[in-house]
Design an enzyme around this catalytic site. Structure first.
Site, PDB file in Angstrom:
ATOM      1  N   CYS A   1      -3.110   8.866   3.441  1.00 49.08           N
ATOM      2  CA  CYS A   1      -2.805   8.291   2.127  1.00 49.08           C
ATOM      3  C   CYS A   1      -3.970   8.499   1.160  1.00 49.08           C
ATOM      4  CB  CYS A   1      -2.497   6.813   2.263  1.00 49.08           C
ATOM      5  SG  CYS A   1      -3.796   5.916   3.111  1.00 49.08           S
TER       6      CYS A   1
ATOM      7  N   GLU B   1       0.886  -1.172   0.000  1.00 47.75           N
ATOM      8  CA  GLU B   1       0.000   0.000   0.000  1.00 47.75           C
ATOM      9  C   GLU B   1       0.912   1.206   0.000  1.00 47.75           C
ATOM     10  OE1 GLU B   1      -3.115  -0.177  -0.279  1.00 47.75           O
ATOM     11  OE2 GLU B   1      -3.516  -2.257   0.222  1.00 47.75           O
TER      12      GLU B   1
HETATM   13  P1  NAP Z   1       8.379   4.872   4.594  1.00 50.92           P
HETATM   14  O1  NAP Z   1       9.515   5.763   4.884  1.00 50.92           O
HETATM   15  O2  NAP Z   1       8.381   4.117   3.328  1.00 50.92           O
HETATM   16  O3  NAP Z   1       8.286   3.891   5.840  1.00 50.92           O
HETATM   17  C1  NAP Z   1       7.235   2.987   5.957  1.00 50.92           C
HETATM   18  C2  NAP Z   1       7.620   1.861   6.859  1.00 50.92           C
HETATM   19  O4  NAP Z   1       8.665   1.103   6.243  1.00 50.92           O
HETATM   20  C3  NAP Z   1       8.177   2.305   8.208  1.00 50.92           C
HETATM   21  O5  NAP Z   1       7.720   1.422   9.191  1.00 50.92           O
HETATM   22  C4  NAP Z   1       9.676   2.161   8.016  1.00 50.92           C
HETATM   23  O6  NAP Z   1      10.369   1.947   9.217  1.00 50.92           O
HETATM   24  C5  NAP Z   1       9.717   0.919   7.170  1.00 50.92           C
HETATM   25  N1  NAP Z   1      10.959   0.732   6.444  1.00 50.92           N
HETATM   26  C6  NAP Z   1      11.645   1.633   5.718  1.00 50.92           C
HETATM   27  N2  NAP Z   1      12.737   1.051   5.181  1.00 50.92           N
HETATM   28  C7  NAP Z   1      12.720  -0.249   5.580  1.00 50.92           C
HETATM   29  C8  NAP Z   1      13.585  -1.363   5.374  1.00 50.92           C
HETATM   30  N3  NAP Z   1      14.685  -1.264   4.635  1.00 50.92           N
HETATM   31  N4  NAP Z   1      13.255  -2.542   5.949  1.00 50.92           N
HETATM   32  C9  NAP Z   1      12.155  -2.676   6.723  1.00 50.92           C
HETATM   33  N5  NAP Z   1      11.313  -1.651   6.958  1.00 50.92           N
HETATM   34  C10 NAP Z   1      11.585  -0.453   6.389  1.00 50.92           C
HETATM   35  O7  NAP Z   1       7.003   5.661   4.624  1.00 50.92           O
HETATM   36  P2  NAP Z   1       6.442   6.644   5.745  1.00 50.92           P
HETATM   37  O8  NAP Z   1       7.191   7.930   5.611  1.00 50.92           O
HETATM   38  O9  NAP Z   1       6.341   5.997   7.076  1.00 50.92           O
HETATM   39  O10 NAP Z   1       4.942   6.800   5.275  1.00 50.92           O
HETATM   40  C11 NAP Z   1       4.501   7.807   4.430  1.00 50.92           C
HETATM   41  C12 NAP Z   1       4.059   7.244   3.113  1.00 50.92           C
HETATM   42  O11 NAP Z   1       3.157   6.167   3.304  1.00 50.92           O
HETATM   43  C13 NAP Z   1       3.301   8.260   2.302  1.00 50.92           C
HETATM   44  O12 NAP Z   1       3.895   8.343   1.057  1.00 50.92           O
HETATM   45  C14 NAP Z   1       1.887   7.709   2.214  1.00 50.92           C
HETATM   46  O13 NAP Z   1       1.234   7.991   1.010  1.00 50.92           O
HETATM   47  C15 NAP Z   1       2.082   6.271   2.391  1.00 50.92           C
HETATM   48  N6  NAP Z   1       0.896   5.678   2.987  1.00 50.92           N
HETATM   49  C16 NAP Z   1       0.132   4.832   2.237  1.00 50.92           C
HETATM   50  C17 NAP Z   1      -0.992   4.247   2.786  1.00 50.92           C
HETATM   51  C18 NAP Z   1      -1.836   3.285   2.006  1.00 50.92           C
HETATM   52  O14 NAP Z   1      -2.685   2.641   2.621  1.00 50.92           O
HETATM   53  N7  NAP Z   1      -1.667   3.136   0.733  1.00 50.92           N
HETATM   54  C19 NAP Z   1      -1.344   4.515   4.112  1.00 50.92           C
HETATM   55  C20 NAP Z   1      -0.556   5.387   4.835  1.00 50.92           C
HETATM   56  C21 NAP Z   1       0.567   5.960   4.261  1.00 50.92           C
HETATM   57  P3  NAP Z   1      11.199   3.113   9.951  1.00 50.92           P
HETATM   58  O15 NAP Z   1      10.215   4.137  10.346  1.00 50.92           O
HETATM   59  O16 NAP Z   1      11.819   2.411  11.093  1.00 50.92           O
HETATM   60  O17 NAP Z   1      12.176   3.625   8.939  1.00 50.92           O
END
Ligand code: NAP
Length: 514
Positions: free
Chosen positions: A295, A256
């Site tokens: 999102c 997602e």
């Molecule tokens: P993100 O930076 O991609 O991080 C998301 C999750 O992935 C966090 O728990 C992060 O952990 C983890 N992560 C990152 N790198 C990783 C790795 N190498 N191995 C394992 N886990 C890893 O995104 P975000 O900034 O939290 O969220 C914002 C984005 O999410 C926005 O772009 C939004 O559109 C999207 N979003 C989408 C939805 C949907 O349902 N489609 C819902 C909500 C948000 P850490 O925090 O520990 O780095």
């Protein structure tokens, strides 16, 4: 400072490495620290498969549903405390925090309700049986059975409670144990929810393991029966999908990701109508709720060119009603974005949008100390400028884009987003609506249709409902979650059973009561 421990292999574990700091985005103060150094992730995966899985599968669907219902109530008892934590660590206003926390408890309760219709056998039927041979003697039936692996859930920072439990509710009801990892920056609420869950004793040991911080080498230990459900940025999603071990073992992966959602005002909607009021209220809500960090928030707002000035004025006035300030204060409806890196990201995104759009209200300039961003409306100079359709500014901002008023053109522009979670359309013209919906439908997980006839009862398009699917094709990640019973399929194996009708129907087919 508080240390947030992980709950793994049956005990709480404080990391042994360098901790990550969680902050208060309103004041910049340190709030807590967490780290997963020293966690044996191979053992975590094994514990889920060998302890949590069998214990969950020993329960019927209805029994698992009963646990979900009780857990919903247990979390709800801590609602006020959780709201406070969401304000301190996530910059949530009271309303924003309720949206997240009530979303979590509501989804658990909704899946408890779903469980009532799933029967008490250890599988689910998929459709009716079918005759395969010359007579009914040779018979086929598709069924779903729980997979024997673990479900790893990696969540985004914006919904620490809802994100955790909308995924977990489906996995648990399907009979699959969960390893849940919140985004580190806003992990406080998720951690407290995990603590409440473990202390409640409602779930069998191993059903929930909670990783507070990095997942270390966990993904290296996933195998053919395991699943990974990820919510977050497209960039991280892409990396996960291509992870060598996941590819090698065909681990199920659901992504997602971000989406450049759209709201479209059709030309028939007059300024006095309920539909227009709904349009203004929903767009303003998307800009201000959770400081735009949803999102499903509409980032592109398509408006017939001849109405542009009128709509801009009305939208600015509606958005301007939300008071920006300390989210702990009553009456404040727009808090800060969640953390410093997020603030920098939003400002950089706004600067890029400024290259192709004019600022109508707000803008990237600092409005006060802390991670605050003014609610911002851009007006596009060129409806087809790629950055409008490719860049998600994950903050309190949207771009108004004028178009001709023709449904095919509106759909074509919306689809430039490359695949979205939700598009909302506002019209009382059924022909216009039908043309538009059929053109955008292949590119979206959800199409929300606003009109005078439903205005009074509608829930906003930004709200994800457990009974409807959530997800979307293309840049939205290509995933799908929720949708009542549909949400269980990701955690289950669909298998085609073929054999003697009497055996198939009595053992794996129709339930005796039917
Ligand atoms: P993100 O930076 O991609 O991080 C998301 C999750 O992935 C966090 O728990 C992060 O952990 C983890 N992560 C990152 N790198 C990783 C790795 N190498 N191995 C394992 N886990 C890893 O995104 P975000 O900034 O939290 O969220 C914002 C984005 O999410 C926005 O772009 C939004 O559109 C999207 N979003 C989408 C939805 C949907 O349902 N489609 C819902 C909500 C948000 P850490 O925090 O520990 O780095």
């Amino acid at each position: 400072m508080q240390t947030l421990e992980s709950y793994v292999v049956g005990r709480w574990h404080a990391g042994t490495g360098a901790p990550a700091l969680l902050k208060n985005p309103t004041t910049g103060a340190d709030v807590a620290a967490c780290d997963t150094g020293g966690v044996d992730f191979a053992a975590v995966a094994r514990h889920g498969r060998e302890v949590g899985g069998p214990a969950l599968r020993a329960l019927t669907f209805a029994e698992r549903g009963g646990r979900l219902k009780a857990l919903s109530a247990a979390l709800h008892e801590h609602r006020e405390e959780l709201i406070e934590l969401a304000t301190v660590n996530g910059g949530n206003t009271r309303g924003d925090a309720k949206f997240d926390i009530d979303g979590a408890t509501g989804t658990l309760a909704a899946y408890a309700h779903v469980s009532k219709s799933l029967g008490d056998r250890p599988y689910l039927l998929d459709g009716a049986g079918t005759q395969l041979g010359r007579t009914r003697r040779f018979w086929g039936q598709h069924v779903y059975v729980p997979r024997r692996g673990v479900a790893v859930h990696v969540n985004a920072f914006n919904f620490p409670a809802w994100g955790t439990f909308e995924k977990a509710a489906c996995a648990w009801l399907a009979g699959v144990p969960v390893i849940s990892k919140p985004a580190t920056a806003t992990a406080l609420v998720a951690w407290r929810c995990a603590q409440i869950t473990v202390e409640s004793g409602l779930l069998p040991e191993g059903a929930l393991q909670f990783v507070c911080g990095s997942t270390g080498d966990l993904l290296e230990h996933l195998g053919a029966q395991d699943a990974l459900a990820f919510t977050g940025s497209a960039r991280t999603g892409e990396w996960m999908r291509g992870h060598a071990n996941l590819v090698k073992h065909n681990v199920r992966v659901n992504i997602e990701a971000d989406s450049i959602n759209a709201a479209v005002l059709a030309p028939d909607v007059d300024a006095e109508s309920d539909t227009y009021g709904l349009f203004l209220a929903n767009v303003a809500l998307d800009v201000t709720q959770k400081a735009g960090q949803k999102c499903t928030a509409a980032r592109r707002v398509f408006v017939p060119a001849e109405r542009l000035q009128e709509v801009l004025a009305d939208l600015a006035s509606e958005i301007g009603r939300a008071t920006l300030g300390d989210p702990a204060e009553r009456g404040v409806r727009l808090g800060p974005v969640a953390h410093e890196a997020q603030l920098a990201d939003v400002r950089a995104g706004m600067a890029r949008l400024s290259e192709v759009a004019d600022v109508h209200m707000g803008g990237p300039a600092p409005v006060r100390d802390g991670c605050f961003v003014a609610p911002t409306l851009f007006v596009a100079r060129d409806a087809r400028a790629p950055v409008l359709h490719e860049l998600e500014v994950f903050g309190p901002a949207a771009t108004v884009i004028p178009y001709s008023g023709a449904a095919p053109e509106a759909a074509e522009l919306v689809n430039l987003g490359g695949g979205g979670l939700v598009t909302s359309v506002y019209s009382n013209d059924a022909d216009w609506t039908e043309t538009f919906v059929l053109e955008v439908a292949p590119w979206h997980g959800r199409v929300w249709i606003g009109s005078d006839r439903m205005a009074e009862q509608s829930l906003p398009p930004g709200m994800v409902l457990p009974g409807m699917i959530h997800g979307g094709p293309g840049r939205a990640g290509g995933g799908e979650e929720l949708g009542a019973e549909r949400g269980l399929a990701f955690y289950m194996q669909r298998v085609a059973l073929q054999g003697f009708q009497g055996l198939i129907e009595s053992r794996f087919g129709k339930r005796p009561a039917e």
